[in-house]
Design a protein around this motif. Structure first.
Motif, PDB file in Angstrom:
ATOM      1  N   ARG A 122       0.855  -1.178  -0.061  1.00  0.00           N
ATOM      2  CA  ARG A 122       0.038   0.091  -0.131  1.00  0.00           C
ATOM      3  C   ARG A 122       0.793   1.238  -0.127  1.00  0.00           C
ATOM      4  O   ARG A 122       1.942   1.178   0.244  1.00  0.00           O
ATOM      5  N   MET A 123       0.395   2.310  -0.284  1.00  0.00           N
ATOM      6  CA  MET A 123       1.006   3.469  -0.384  1.00  0.00           C
ATOM      7  C   MET A 123       1.770   3.882   0.836  1.00  0.00           C
ATOM      8  O   MET A 123       2.851   4.702   0.905  1.00  0.00           O
ATOM      9  N   ALA A 124       1.111   3.554   2.127  1.00  0.00           N
ATOM     10  CA  ALA A 124       1.905   3.770   3.097  1.00  0.00           C
ATOM     11  C   ALA A 124       3.200   3.320   3.448  1.00  0.00           C
ATOM     12  O   ALA A 124       4.195   3.679   4.125  1.00  0.00           O
ATOM     13  N   ASP A 125       3.339   2.081   2.678  1.00  0.00           N
ATOM     14  CA  ASP A 125       4.771   1.393   2.810  1.00  0.00           C
ATOM     15  C   ASP A 125       5.895   2.090   2.122  1.00  0.00           C
ATOM     16  O   ASP A 125       6.992   1.824   2.591  1.00  0.00           O
ATOM     17  N   LEU A 126       5.466   3.413   1.402  1.00  0.00           N
ATOM     18  CA  LEU A 126       6.700   4.135   0.518  1.00  0.00           C
ATOM     19  C   LEU A 126       7.121   5.362   1.542  1.00  0.00           C
ATOM     20  O   LEU A 126       7.807   6.022   1.182  1.00  0.00           O
ATOM     21  N   GLN A 127       6.297   5.351   2.950  1.00  0.00           N
ATOM     22  CA  GLN A 127       6.755   6.444   3.691  1.00  0.00           C
ATOM     23  C   GLN A 127       8.299   6.750   3.744  1.00  0.00           C
ATOM     24  O   GLN A 127       9.150   5.771   4.322  1.00  0.00           O
ATOM     25  N   GLY A 128       8.708   7.929   3.305  1.00  0.00           N
ATOM     26  CA  GLY A 128      10.242   8.388   3.693  1.00  0.00           C
ATOM     27  C   GLY A 128      11.219   7.656   2.700  1.00  0.00           C
ATOM     28  O   GLY A 128      12.390   7.902   2.712  1.00  0.00           O
ATOM     29  N   LEU A 129      10.549   6.918   1.705  1.00  0.00           N
ATOM     30  CA  LEU A 129      11.329   6.355   0.665  1.00  0.00           C
ATOM     31  C   LEU A 129      11.817   7.184  -0.488  1.00  0.00           C
ATOM     32  O   LEU A 129      11.091   8.089  -0.747  1.00  0.00           O
ATOM     33  N   LYS A 130      12.976   6.832  -1.191  1.00  0.00           N
ATOM     34  CA  LYS A 130      13.198   7.687  -2.378  1.00  0.00           C
ATOM     35  C   LYS A 130      12.905   6.753  -3.564  1.00  0.00           C
ATOM     36  O   LYS A 130      13.627   5.609  -3.807  1.00  0.00           O
ATOM     37  N   VAL A 131      12.207   7.276  -4.599  1.00  0.00           N
ATOM     38  CA  VAL A 131      11.632   6.294  -5.568  1.00  0.00           C
ATOM     39  C   VAL A 131      12.113   7.038  -6.920  1.00  0.00           C
ATOM     40  O   VAL A 131      12.011   8.390  -7.233  1.00  0.00           O
ATOM     41  N   GLY A 132      12.922   6.365  -7.599  1.00  0.00           N
ATOM     42  CA  GLY A 132      13.474   6.623  -8.961  1.00  0.00           C
ATOM     43  C   GLY A 132      12.260   6.980 -10.010  1.00  0.00           C
ATOM     44  O   GLY A 132      11.380   5.749 -10.174  1.00  0.00           O
ATOM     45  N   VAL A 133      12.276   7.853 -10.523  1.00  0.00           N
ATOM     46  CA  VAL A 133      11.179   8.378 -11.715  1.00  0.00           C
ATOM     47  C   VAL A 133      11.839   8.795 -12.840  1.00  0.00           C
ATOM     48  O   VAL A 133      13.087   9.168 -12.861  1.00  0.00           O
ATOM     49  N   SER A 134      10.867   8.867 -13.873  1.00  0.00           N
ATOM     50  CA  SER A 134      11.673   9.297 -15.174  1.00  0.00           C
ATOM     51  C   SER A 134      10.777  10.719 -15.301  1.00  0.00           C
ATOM     52  O   SER A 134       9.753  10.837 -15.398  1.00  0.00           O
ATOM     53  N   TYR A 137       7.157  11.850 -17.205  1.00  0.00           N
ATOM     54  CA  TYR A 137       6.363  10.776 -17.515  1.00  0.00           C
ATOM     55  C   TYR A 137       5.046  10.976 -16.726  1.00  0.00           C
ATOM     56  O   TYR A 137       5.093  11.387 -15.669  1.00  0.00           O
ATOM     57  N   TRP A 138       3.992  10.559 -17.091  1.00  0.00           N
ATOM     58  CA  TRP A 138       2.619  10.413 -16.550  1.00  0.00           C
ATOM     59  C   TRP A 138       2.360   9.186 -15.934  1.00  0.00           C
ATOM     60  O   TRP A 138       2.267   8.444 -16.698  1.00  0.00           O
ATOM     61  N   TYR A 139       2.260   9.431 -14.440  1.00  0.00           N
ATOM     62  CA  TYR A 139       1.848   8.115 -13.939  1.00  0.00           C
ATOM     63  C   TYR A 139       0.267   8.078 -13.514  1.00  0.00           C
ATOM     64  O   TYR A 139      -0.142   8.805 -12.758  1.00  0.00           O
ATOM     65  N   PHE A 144      -0.544   7.880  -6.346  1.00  0.00           N
ATOM     66  CA  PHE A 144       1.003   7.572  -6.712  1.00  0.00           C
ATOM     67  C   PHE A 144       1.601   8.911  -7.163  1.00  0.00           C
ATOM     68  O   PHE A 144       2.768   9.427  -6.731  1.00  0.00           O
ATOM     69  N   ARG A 145       0.915   9.638  -8.098  1.00  0.00           N
ATOM     70  CA  ARG A 145       1.329  10.704  -8.793  1.00  0.00           C
ATOM     71  C   ARG A 145       1.548  11.892  -7.877  1.00  0.00           C
ATOM     72  O   ARG A 145       2.542  12.903  -8.038  1.00  0.00           O
ATOM     73  N   THR A 146       0.475  11.997  -7.085  1.00  0.00           N
ATOM     74  CA  THR A 146       0.633  13.533  -6.005  1.00  0.00           C
ATOM     75  C   THR A 146       1.040  13.050  -4.488  1.00  0.00           C
ATOM     76  O   THR A 146       0.817  14.072  -3.805  1.00  0.00           O
ATOM     77  N   SER A 147       1.300  11.915  -4.258  1.00  0.00           N
ATOM     78  CA  SER A 147       1.668  11.560  -2.760  1.00  0.00           C
ATOM     79  C   SER A 147       2.774  12.389  -2.311  1.00  0.00           C
ATOM     80  O   SER A 147       3.941  12.467  -3.178  1.00  0.00           O
ATOM     81  N   THR A 148       2.868  12.691  -1.119  1.00  0.00           N
ATOM     82  CA  THR A 148       3.836  13.336  -0.518  1.00  0.00           C
ATOM     83  C   THR A 148       4.544  12.441   0.543  1.00  0.00           C
ATOM     84  O   THR A 148       5.491  12.785   1.373  1.00  0.00           O
TER      85      THR A 148
END
Length: 251
Positions: A122-134, A137-139, A144-148
């Motif tokens: 779930r989105m909460a699992d990404l708390q504080g992580l650094k995610v590589g994006v392009s 690009y439109w996700y 996911f696109r607007t999460s802080t």
């Protein structure tokens, strides 16, 4: 003049507006296996399917590969006539004409370094992580696109994103499943990189044309020809050539 000959003359005139002295200028970013360069030659599932369609339509094409943001700028400025493998979103309709038939369907998932298999359900699992994006690009998934919750870390290429992942400079990388698996196989990273099963978003890839009188109607003709091609054995053979390599080892 008989009706058939009249229609033939009109059709030839329409095609002639596109297939005249100047070739149709198409841009795209390398994104294997959909479109990429191999030993100086452009290849890929969507590139080769599009090439078949334009040949059947009698339209000469000039292809250029460049970073995605430059692709969009080239289309906006009139330096390009069409862009390959773009998502159809409402904001783009004023400037681009989209065929009704997509070239491919994509599934965005998260890739992880096997030494650091961050759980993701779930989105909460990404708390504080650094995610590589392009960049650019439109996700499609808005959450996911607007999460802080997490930090988005752009990279100039998809290869660079995976390189940062294995060097612990990002925690996860988002990419299309088929593209990610293809690239991991090419880079020999199957033993170092895995993928989460959960799909973040699904979308479709199109070849979009710049809106201008010279290109009127081309999106519709392209769509019809692509739809017919997809029913042929030649299209099934093309898809088979670009199936996920080594996918069973990357879960």
């Amino acid at each position: 003049m008989p009706l058939f000959r009249t229609l033939l003359v009109i059709l030839s005139a329409c095609l002639g507006q596109v297939a005249g002295a100047d070739p149709l200028r198409i841009v795209s970013e390398p994104w294997a296996p959909y479109v990429y360069e191999d030993d100086g030659e452009i290849r890929g599932l969507d590139y080769e399917a599009s090439s078949v369609i334009f040949k059947r339509l009698g339209v000469e094409v000039q292809w250029s590969l460049m970073p995605w943001k430059r692709c969009l700028m080239a289309l906006e400025s009139g330096q390009a006539d069409a862009v390959l493998d773009i998502f159809h979103i409402q904001e783009r309709e004023a400037r681009m004409a989209f065929p009704s038939e997509p070239l491919s369907e994509v599934e965005f998932v998260l890739f992880y370094a096997r030494q650091r298999p961050y759980p993701f359900q779930r989105m909460a699992d990404l708390q504080g992580l650094k995610v590589g994006v392009s960049p650019g690009y439109w996700y499609a998934d808005q959450a996911f696109r607007t999460s802080t919750l997490f930090i988005r870390e752009p990279a100039p290429t998809h290869e660079a994103n995976l390189g940062k992942l294995v060097r612990d400079r990002v925690d996860l990388v988002v990419n299309d499943r088929r593209a990610g698996l293809f690239l991991i196989h090419q880079m020999g990273l199957g033993a170092e990189v895995g993928q989460h099963e959960r799909v973040i978003s699904r979308d479709r890839l199109y070849l979009a044309f710049r809106r201008e009188p010279r290109l009127d109607g081309l999106a519709g003709r392209f769509s019809e020809a692509l739809r017919r091609f997809k029913r042929e054995p030649a299209y099934a053979e093309l898809v088979d050539r670009y199936r996920e390599p080594g996918a069973g080892n990357l879960r």
